[in-house]
Design a protein around this motif. Structure first.
Motif, PDB file in Angstrom:
ATOM      1  N   GLU A 138      15.195-107.503 -42.996  1.00 24.35           N
ATOM      2  CA  GLU A 138      16.215-106.906 -42.047  1.00 24.35           C
ATOM      3  C   GLU A 138      16.077-108.659 -41.293  1.00 24.35           C
ATOM      4  O   GLU A 138      17.039-108.631 -40.032  1.00 24.35           O
ATOM      5  CB  GLU A 138      14.104-106.391 -41.467  1.00 24.35           C
ATOM      6  CG  GLU A 138      13.990-105.255 -41.236  1.00 24.35           C
ATOM      7  CD  GLU A 138      13.791-104.993 -42.429  1.00 24.35           C
ATOM      8  OE1 GLU A 138      12.885-103.031 -42.790  1.00 24.35           O
ATOM      9  OE2 GLU A 138      13.246-105.331 -43.565  1.00 24.35           O
ATOM     10  N   VAL A 139      15.569-109.570 -41.675  1.00 26.79           N
ATOM     11  CA  VAL A 139      15.400-111.147 -40.759  1.00 26.79           C
ATOM     12  C   VAL A 139      17.427-110.943 -40.942  1.00 26.79           C
ATOM     13  O   VAL A 139      18.042-112.205 -40.217  1.00 26.79           O
ATOM     14  CB  VAL A 139      15.030-112.283 -41.242  1.00 26.79           C
ATOM     15  CG1 VAL A 139      13.165-111.729 -40.491  1.00 26.79           C
ATOM     16  CG2 VAL A 139      15.391-112.610 -42.400  1.00 26.79           C
ATOM     17  N   ALA A 140      17.956-110.621 -42.002  1.00 28.09           N
ATOM     18  CA  ALA A 140      19.310-110.895 -42.043  1.00 28.09           C
ATOM     19  C   ALA A 140      20.469-109.995 -41.432  1.00 28.09           C
ATOM     20  O   ALA A 140      21.530-110.106 -41.643  1.00 28.09           O
ATOM     21  CB  ALA A 140      19.613-110.843 -43.645  1.00 28.09           C
ATOM     22  N   GLY A 148       6.309-101.634 -40.741  1.00 31.20           N
ATOM     23  CA  GLY A 148       4.773-101.895 -41.226  1.00 31.20           C
ATOM     24  C   GLY A 148       4.769-102.935 -41.802  1.00 31.20           C
ATOM     25  O   GLY A 148       2.977-103.511 -42.218  1.00 31.20           O
ATOM     26  N   ALA A 149       5.747-103.173 -42.491  1.00 32.67           N
ATOM     27  CA  ALA A 149       5.765-104.944 -43.582  1.00 32.67           C
ATOM     28  C   ALA A 149       5.038-106.018 -42.836  1.00 32.67           C
ATOM     29  O   ALA A 149       4.340-106.318 -43.739  1.00 32.67           O
ATOM     30  CB  ALA A 149       7.106-105.278 -43.429  1.00 32.67           C
ATOM     31  N   THR A 150       5.310-106.137 -42.101  1.00 33.68           N
ATOM     32  CA  THR A 150       4.567-107.404 -41.003  1.00 33.68           C
ATOM     33  C   THR A 150       3.159-107.506 -41.093  1.00 33.68           C
ATOM     34  O   THR A 150       2.008-107.862 -40.976  1.00 33.68           O
ATOM     35  CB  THR A 150       5.542-108.127 -39.883  1.00 33.68           C
ATOM     36  OG1 THR A 150       4.541-106.685 -38.968  1.00 33.68           O
ATOM     37  CG2 THR A 150       6.253-108.069 -39.560  1.00 33.68           C
ATOM     38  N   ALA A 161       3.642-112.428 -48.965  1.00 35.47           N
ATOM     39  CA  ALA A 161       4.833-111.570 -48.145  1.00 35.47           C
ATOM     40  C   ALA A 161       5.539-112.536 -47.098  1.00 35.47           C
ATOM     41  O   ALA A 161       7.171-112.110 -47.637  1.00 35.47           O
ATOM     42  CB  ALA A 161       3.186-110.967 -46.902  1.00 35.47           C
ATOM     43  N   MET A 162       5.377-113.984 -47.059  1.00 36.06           N
ATOM     44  CA  MET A 162       6.076-114.559 -46.303  1.00 36.06           C
ATOM     45  C   MET A 162       7.493-115.038 -47.126  1.00 36.06           C
ATOM     46  O   MET A 162       8.683-115.040 -46.424  1.00 36.06           O
ATOM     47  CB  MET A 162       5.213-115.936 -45.809  1.00 36.06           C
ATOM     48  CG  MET A 162       4.468-116.010 -44.458  1.00 36.06           C
ATOM     49  SD  MET A 162       5.000-114.350 -43.016  1.00 36.06           S
ATOM     50  CE  MET A 162       4.350-112.955 -43.572  1.00 36.06           C
ATOM     51  N   ARG A 163       7.316-115.306 -48.555  1.00 30.74           N
ATOM     52  CA  ARG A 163       8.493-115.565 -48.860  1.00 30.74           C
ATOM     53  C   ARG A 163       9.871-114.209 -48.967  1.00 30.74           C
ATOM     54  O   ARG A 163      10.235-114.867 -49.378  1.00 30.74           O
ATOM     55  CB  ARG A 163       7.966-115.289 -50.740  1.00 30.74           C
ATOM     56  CG  ARG A 163       9.082-115.665 -51.868  1.00 30.74           C
ATOM     57  CD  ARG A 163      10.227-116.716 -51.506  1.00 30.74           C
ATOM     58  NE  ARG A 163      10.645-116.709 -52.757  1.00 30.74           N
ATOM     59  CZ  ARG A 163      11.751-116.388 -52.410  1.00 30.74           C
ATOM     60  NH1 ARG A 163      12.794-115.727 -51.220  1.00 30.74           N
ATOM     61  NH2 ARG A 163      12.856-116.343 -54.139  1.00 30.74           N
ATOM     62  N   TRP A 164       9.222-113.074 -49.350  1.00 33.75           N
ATOM     63  CA  TRP A 164       9.840-112.211 -49.085  1.00 33.75           C
ATOM     64  C   TRP A 164      10.527-111.338 -47.698  1.00 33.75           C
ATOM     65  O   TRP A 164      11.659-111.308 -47.299  1.00 33.75           O
ATOM     66  CB  TRP A 164       9.875-111.230 -50.169  1.00 33.75           C
ATOM     67  CG  TRP A 164       9.386-111.396 -51.491  1.00 33.75           C
ATOM     68  CD1 TRP A 164       7.909-111.367 -52.212  1.00 33.75           C
ATOM     69  CD2 TRP A 164      10.377-112.367 -52.303  1.00 33.75           C
ATOM     70  NE1 TRP A 164       8.698-112.008 -53.086  1.00 33.75           N
ATOM     71  CE2 TRP A 164       9.824-111.971 -53.505  1.00 33.75           C
ATOM     72  CE3 TRP A 164      11.923-112.467 -52.173  1.00 33.75           C
ATOM     73  CZ2 TRP A 164       9.484-113.457 -54.760  1.00 33.75           C
ATOM     74  CZ3 TRP A 164      12.293-113.246 -53.417  1.00 33.75           C
ATOM     75  CH2 TRP A 164      11.731-112.992 -54.266  1.00 33.75           C
ATOM     76  N   ILE A 165       9.571-111.694 -46.764  1.00 34.69           N
ATOM     77  CA  ILE A 165      10.252-111.444 -45.202  1.00 34.69           C
ATOM     78  C   ILE A 165      11.465-111.984 -44.805  1.00 34.69           C
ATOM     79  O   ILE A 165      11.890-111.945 -44.616  1.00 34.69           O
ATOM     80  CB  ILE A 165       8.676-111.006 -44.756  1.00 34.69           C
ATOM     81  CG1 ILE A 165       7.929-109.731 -45.060  1.00 34.69           C
ATOM     82  CG2 ILE A 165       8.900-111.063 -43.339  1.00 34.69           C
ATOM     83  CD1 ILE A 165       6.674-109.910 -44.451  1.00 34.69           C
ATOM     84  N   LEU A 166      10.779-113.516 -44.963  1.00 40.03           N
ATOM     85  CA  LEU A 166      11.128-114.436 -43.898  1.00 40.03           C
ATOM     86  C   LEU A 166      12.363-114.320 -44.593  1.00 40.03           C
ATOM     87  O   LEU A 166      13.414-115.261 -44.231  1.00 40.03           O
ATOM     88  CB  LEU A 166      10.529-115.406 -43.787  1.00 40.03           C
ATOM     89  CG  LEU A 166       9.006-115.926 -42.997  1.00 40.03           C
ATOM     90  CD1 LEU A 166       8.024-116.516 -43.205  1.00 40.03           C
ATOM     91  CD2 LEU A 166       9.611-114.960 -41.632  1.00 40.03           C
ATOM     92  N   THR A 167      13.217-114.586 -45.818  1.00 36.93           N
ATOM     93  CA  THR A 167      14.107-114.905 -46.591  1.00 36.93           C
ATOM     94  C   THR A 167      15.088-113.457 -46.736  1.00 36.93           C
ATOM     95  O   THR A 167      16.158-113.626 -46.912  1.00 36.93           O
ATOM     96  CB  THR A 167      13.709-115.604 -47.787  1.00 36.93           C
ATOM     97  OG1 THR A 167      13.539-114.189 -48.808  1.00 36.93           O
ATOM     98  CG2 THR A 167      12.893-116.803 -48.099  1.00 36.93           C
TER      99      THR A 167
END
Length: 262
Positions: A138-140, A148-150, A161-167
């Motif tokens: 989503e960030v892209a 609900g991912a966050t 979680a942050m590795r994959w959500i933030l990149t």
């Protein structure tokens, strides 16, 4: 006479199991508003019907989902008009309504993006084909995960979680297994069969006890002490059910038990 559009989500009863299949193969099962609503209605049916004990969610075609159909969803999301949960439905992601009260087993394959990961996080047991590719991207796309991912991904481990959500980077089934997003990885083409077997095992247990165990585990996530306080009263209530007596008789006689949910 106007013909009815083909369903985006196909629902089939298999005894006590409700099979729920995403079916928008030409779009890699990308979800538009209609698919989201049909999926919510299927979850509502699973929740309401006392003869149903487990949901088995899977997808037709080579891919579980390409995520959101942004052409349909993005304008509605920006305008605040996106309607995910129609009357009689339950939010499959458990964000806009309570979660379904019965277990859900998920089988994924091919591409599993964004809301597919979030559906896995909201499910109870997930089986993935060994060739599955995941991404929480989503960030892209200039937005944040809103299924609900966050809320749930960090429970698996903050750094993962942050590795994959933030990149928004892609990861494979082996990584999904390592971080606990999926529980089993099987050869491609066997994921639905394995998920169905697990759903069958769950459906064979005492349904009231299964639902109570699920509710207790969910309650313990935000407040373990409150969930702990409810364990003895819940067990006392279940001990008075006919299914508990059937289980006791089965133990004494050595005969199989057929639970009836009362």
């Amino acid at each position: 006479m106007t013909s009815q559009p083909s369903p985006r989500v196909r629902v089939e009863r298999d005894g006590p199991i409700l099979r729920i299949a995403l079916d928008r193969v030409d779009k890699r099962n990308a979800a538009d508003e209609r698919m989201l609503q049909e999926l919510a209605l299927a979850y509502g049916e699973l929740d309401r019907d006392p003869t149903l004990r487990v949901g088995l969610v899977h997808a037709m075609g080579d891919h579980f989902t390409g995520g959101l159909d942004l052409g349909d969803v993005a304008p509605k999301l920006a305008a605040g008009t996106l309607q995910v949960v129609p009357e009689g439905g339950l939010d499959p992601w458990g964000v806009q309504s309570r979660q379904v009260s019965k277990p859900v087993v998920l089988a994924v394959q091919g591409t599993c993006l964004t809301l597919g990961i979030e559906l896995a996080l909201a499910s109870d047991v997930v089986v993935a084909a060994d060739s599955t590719t995941f991404a929480q991207l989503e960030v892209a796309r200039g937005i944040v995960p809103f299924g609900g991912a966050t809320l749930r991904f960090p429970r698996l481990g903050w750094g993962d979680a942050m590795r994959w959500i933030l990149t928004g980077d892609r990861f494979d089934a082996a990584e999904a297994l390592r971080i606990g997003l999926v529980q089993e990885v099987v050869p491609v083409g066997t994921e639905l069969e394995r998920a169905a077997a697990l759903a069958g095992r769950i459906a064979a247990q005492a349904p009231l006890a299964v639902q109570a165990a699920l509710a207790s585990a969910r309650a313990a996530l935000p407040d373990a002490s409150a969930a702990a306080a409810d364990l003895v009263p819940t067990t006392r209530r279940l001990a008075g059910t006919r299914d508990a007596r059937r289980a006791a008789e089965s133990y004494l006689t050595g005969t199989p038990v057929a639970f009836e949910g009362d």
